[in-house]
Design a protein around this motif. Structure first.
Motif, PDB file in Angstrom:
ATOM      1  N   THR A 133      40.590  35.125  39.035  1.00 56.52           N
ATOM      2  CA  THR A 133      40.156  34.645  40.347  1.00 56.52           C
ATOM      3  C   THR A 133      40.028  35.827  41.305  1.00 56.52           C
ATOM      4  O   THR A 133      40.499  36.922  41.020  1.00 56.52           O
ATOM      5  N   ALA A 134      39.414  35.567  42.446  1.00 54.52           N
ATOM      6  CA  ALA A 134      39.342  36.582  43.501  1.00 54.52           C
ATOM      7  C   ALA A 134      40.737  36.808  44.072  1.00 54.52           C
ATOM      8  O   ALA A 134      41.651  35.991  43.877  1.00 54.52           O
ATOM      9  N   GLU A 135      40.877  37.911  44.794  1.00 54.61           N
ATOM     10  CA  GLU A 135      42.156  38.246  45.421  1.00 54.61           C
ATOM     11  C   GLU A 135      42.638  37.112  46.327  1.00 54.61           C
ATOM     12  O   GLU A 135      41.855  36.531  47.078  1.00 54.61           O
ATOM     13  N   GLY A 136      43.919  36.808  46.228  1.00 55.67           N
ATOM     14  CA  GLY A 136      44.522  35.827  47.124  1.00 55.67           C
ATOM     15  C   GLY A 136      44.333  34.379  46.720  1.00 55.67           C
ATOM     16  O   GLY A 136      44.781  33.476  47.426  1.00 55.67           O
ATOM     17  N   LEU A 137      43.692  34.146  45.552  1.00 55.84           N
ATOM     18  CA  LEU A 137      43.359  32.754  45.186  1.00 55.84           C
ATOM     19  C   LEU A 137      44.070  32.232  43.936  1.00 55.84           C
ATOM     20  O   LEU A 137      43.817  31.107  43.512  1.00 55.84           O
ATOM     21  N   ALA A 138      44.957  33.020  43.342  1.00 59.88           N
ATOM     22  CA  ALA A 138      45.583  32.592  42.080  1.00 59.88           C
ATOM     23  C   ALA A 138      46.355  31.285  42.245  1.00 59.88           C
ATOM     24  O   ALA A 138      46.223  30.367  41.425  1.00 59.88           O
ATOM     25  N   LEU A 139      47.161  31.202  43.295  1.00 62.46           N
ATOM     26  CA  LEU A 139      47.983  30.006  43.484  1.00 62.46           C
ATOM     27  C   LEU A 139      47.104  28.778  43.746  1.00 62.46           C
ATOM     28  O   LEU A 139      47.355  27.699  43.202  1.00 62.46           O
ATOM     29  N   GLU A 140      46.065  28.975  44.539  1.00 64.09           N
ATOM     30  CA  GLU A 140      45.131  27.870  44.826  1.00 64.09           C
ATOM     31  C   GLU A 140      44.453  27.384  43.539  1.00 64.09           C
ATOM     32  O   GLU A 140      44.338  26.181  43.303  1.00 64.09           O
ATOM     33  N   ILE A 144      49.197  34.806  38.736  1.00 63.61           N
ATOM     34  CA  ILE A 144      49.558  36.224  38.847  1.00 63.61           C
ATOM     35  C   ILE A 144      48.763  36.924  39.940  1.00 63.61           C
ATOM     36  O   ILE A 144      47.539  36.828  39.991  1.00 63.61           O
ATOM     37  N   HIS A 145      49.492  37.647  40.802  1.00 65.85           N
ATOM     38  CA  HIS A 145      48.859  38.582  41.723  1.00 65.85           C
ATOM     39  C   HIS A 145      49.665  39.870  41.679  1.00 65.85           C
ATOM     40  O   HIS A 145      50.836  39.879  41.263  1.00 65.85           O
ATOM     41  N   GLY A 146      49.046  40.978  42.066  1.00 65.92           N
ATOM     42  CA  GLY A 146      49.757  42.258  42.007  1.00 65.92           C
ATOM     43  C   GLY A 146      50.106  42.613  40.572  1.00 65.92           C
ATOM     44  O   GLY A 146      49.294  42.466  39.666  1.00 65.92           O
ATOM     45  N   ALA A 147      51.335  43.040  40.353  1.00 70.87           N
ATOM     46  CA  ALA A 147      51.760  43.480  39.021  1.00 70.87           C
ATOM     47  C   ALA A 147      52.419  42.353  38.230  1.00 70.87           C
ATOM     48  O   ALA A 147      53.135  41.528  38.784  1.00 70.87           O
ATOM     49  N   SER A 148      52.125  42.339  36.935  1.00 70.39           N
ATOM     50  CA  SER A 148      52.882  41.513  35.987  1.00 70.39           C
ATOM     51  C   SER A 148      53.177  42.428  34.808  1.00 70.39           C
ATOM     52  O   SER A 148      52.314  42.656  33.958  1.00 70.39           O
ATOM     53  N   ALA A 149      54.381  42.990  34.796  1.00 70.80           N
ATOM     54  CA  ALA A 149      54.689  44.053  33.840  1.00 70.80           C
ATOM     55  C   ALA A 149      55.974  43.764  33.082  1.00 70.80           C
ATOM     56  O   ALA A 149      56.831  43.022  33.549  1.00 70.80           O
ATOM     57  N   GLY A 150      56.081  44.356  31.886  1.00 70.36           N
ATOM     58  CA  GLY A 150      57.305  44.241  31.101  1.00 70.36           C
ATOM     59  C   GLY A 150      57.723  42.798  30.890  1.00 70.36           C
ATOM     60  O   GLY A 150      56.932  41.961  30.457  1.00 70.36           O
TER      61      GLY A 150
END
Length: 259
Positions: free
Chosen positions: A182-189, A103-109
Motif C-alpha cells: 500500500t501507499a505510505e500511511g495506509l497499511a492499517l486502513e 507493516i510500516h517502517g521496519a519489520s526486522a528479525g
C-alpha cells in the motif's frame, strides 16, 4: 494489563498494537513474554474472528532489543527468552482468527518472523523488511526458518536468511514474502478493509480451512522452534556473534572468522 503491547476489541476484530515506540518496537524480554501470553489468551477467544497486528510510532518492529542483549548489569537470559519466543510463534500460528500484519517502517528479525507467521501481510511501499539475524551472527528465531520456508520454499529461504538483505515492500511482494503493498500511511486502513471483507465472507469456513492446513504442520513448527532455540543458544556464545554485536554498537563493518 500489558506494558509493551495493547489489545483492543471492536466487534469481531481485534487490534494488537506493539507499543514501545521509543525503541521502534524492538522486542525486549518483557514484550516477548507479553506477546506470548496475549496470543495464548486468544487461543480460546471465540468472539474475535480477525486479529490485526500493527506497530505504534515509526515502525512495525525493529526486531530483538540489542541494547537489552548488551546490558552488562541485567543481561537477557537467552534460554528463558527462547521459551517465550517459541510460545509466541506456536500460539500465533494456531490462532483461531484470521491474522493480518499491517507493516510500516521496519519489520526486522523477530519482528519479521512474527509478520511472516500471519495469514495476510500488508506492507507500506517504503517499509523495510529483513530477516537480518545473520548480521550479528545469529540464526532466525520465532519460527523464522519455518515461516519463510512456508512462504517461498527451502532454496529461496536459505538465500534470504544467508544474505540478511533489507527488502523494500515491492521486492518482498515479488519474492512471495508478503501479500499486498500500500501507499505510505495506509497499511492499517487496508488491513481494516481486508478484515471487513473477511467478516462479510463465510469466515467460519475460512477458519476451518486454516485450522486444517496449519494443524498438519504444528509438529514441524515445534521441531523447528526447538532447533532454533538450541542453535540460538550456541550462536550467542560464538565469537562471530560478539563481533557482530560490537560492530553494530560501534557502527562499523564486522569482521567475521567463522568461529
Amino acid at each position: 494489563m500489558y506494558e509493551t503491547i495493547e489489545l483492543t476489541k471492536q466487534g469481531r476484530i481485534g487490534y494488537l498494537k506493539l507499543n514501545r515506540p521509543q525503541a521502534m518496537n524492538a522486542m525486549s524480554g518483557k514484550m516477548m513474554k507479553e506477546l506470548a501470553d496475549c496470543f495464548e489468551s486468544l487461543l480460546a477467544d471465540s468472539t474475535l474472528q480477525v486479529l490485526i497486528i500493527h506497530g505504534e510510532g515509526r515502525a512495525f518492529s525493529a526486531g530483538g532489543d540489542i541494547k537489552e542483549m548488551m546490558d552488562p548489569e541485567n543481561p537477557m537470559d537467552i534460554d528463558l527468552v527462547m521459551k517465550d519466543i517459541s510460545r509466541l510463534a506456536k500460539s500465533l500460528y494456531t490462532l483461531p482468527q484470521i491474522t493480518v500484519a499491517a507493516i510500516h517502517g521496519a519489520s526486522a528479525g523477530l519482528g519479521f518472523s512474527m509478520a511472516l507467521a500471519c495469514d495476510h501481510i500488508i506492507a507500506e511501499e517504503n517499509s523495510k523488511l529483513a530477516m537480518n539475524f545473520i548480521g550479528i551472527g545469529l540464526v532466525p528465531d520465532g519460527g523464522g526458518h519455518f515461516f519463510m520456508k512456508e512462504r517461498v520454499g527451502v532454496p529461496k529461504a536459505k538465500q534470504l536468511i544467508w544474505s540478511g538483505q533489507i527488502l523494500k515492500a515491492h521486492d518482498s511482494l515479488a519474492k512471495g514474502l508478503i501479500d499486498e503493498v500500500t501507499a505510505e500511511g495506509l497499511a492499517l486502513e487496508h488491513a481494516e478493509t481486508y478484515a471487513e471483507q473477511a467478516l462479510q465472507s463465510p469466515v467460519k469456513a475460512r477458519l476451518a480451512s486454516k485450522h486444517i492446513l496449519h494443524q498438519l504442520k504444528v509438529s514441524e513448527l515445534e521441531q523447528v522452534l526447538e532447533m532454533e532455540a538450541a542453535a540460538q543458544s550456541a550462536m550467542r556464545k560464538s565469537a562471530d556473534h560478539l563481533e557482530g554485536i560490537q560492530a553494530f554498537v560501534e557502527k562499523r563493518k564486522p569482521e567475521f572468522h567463522g568461529k
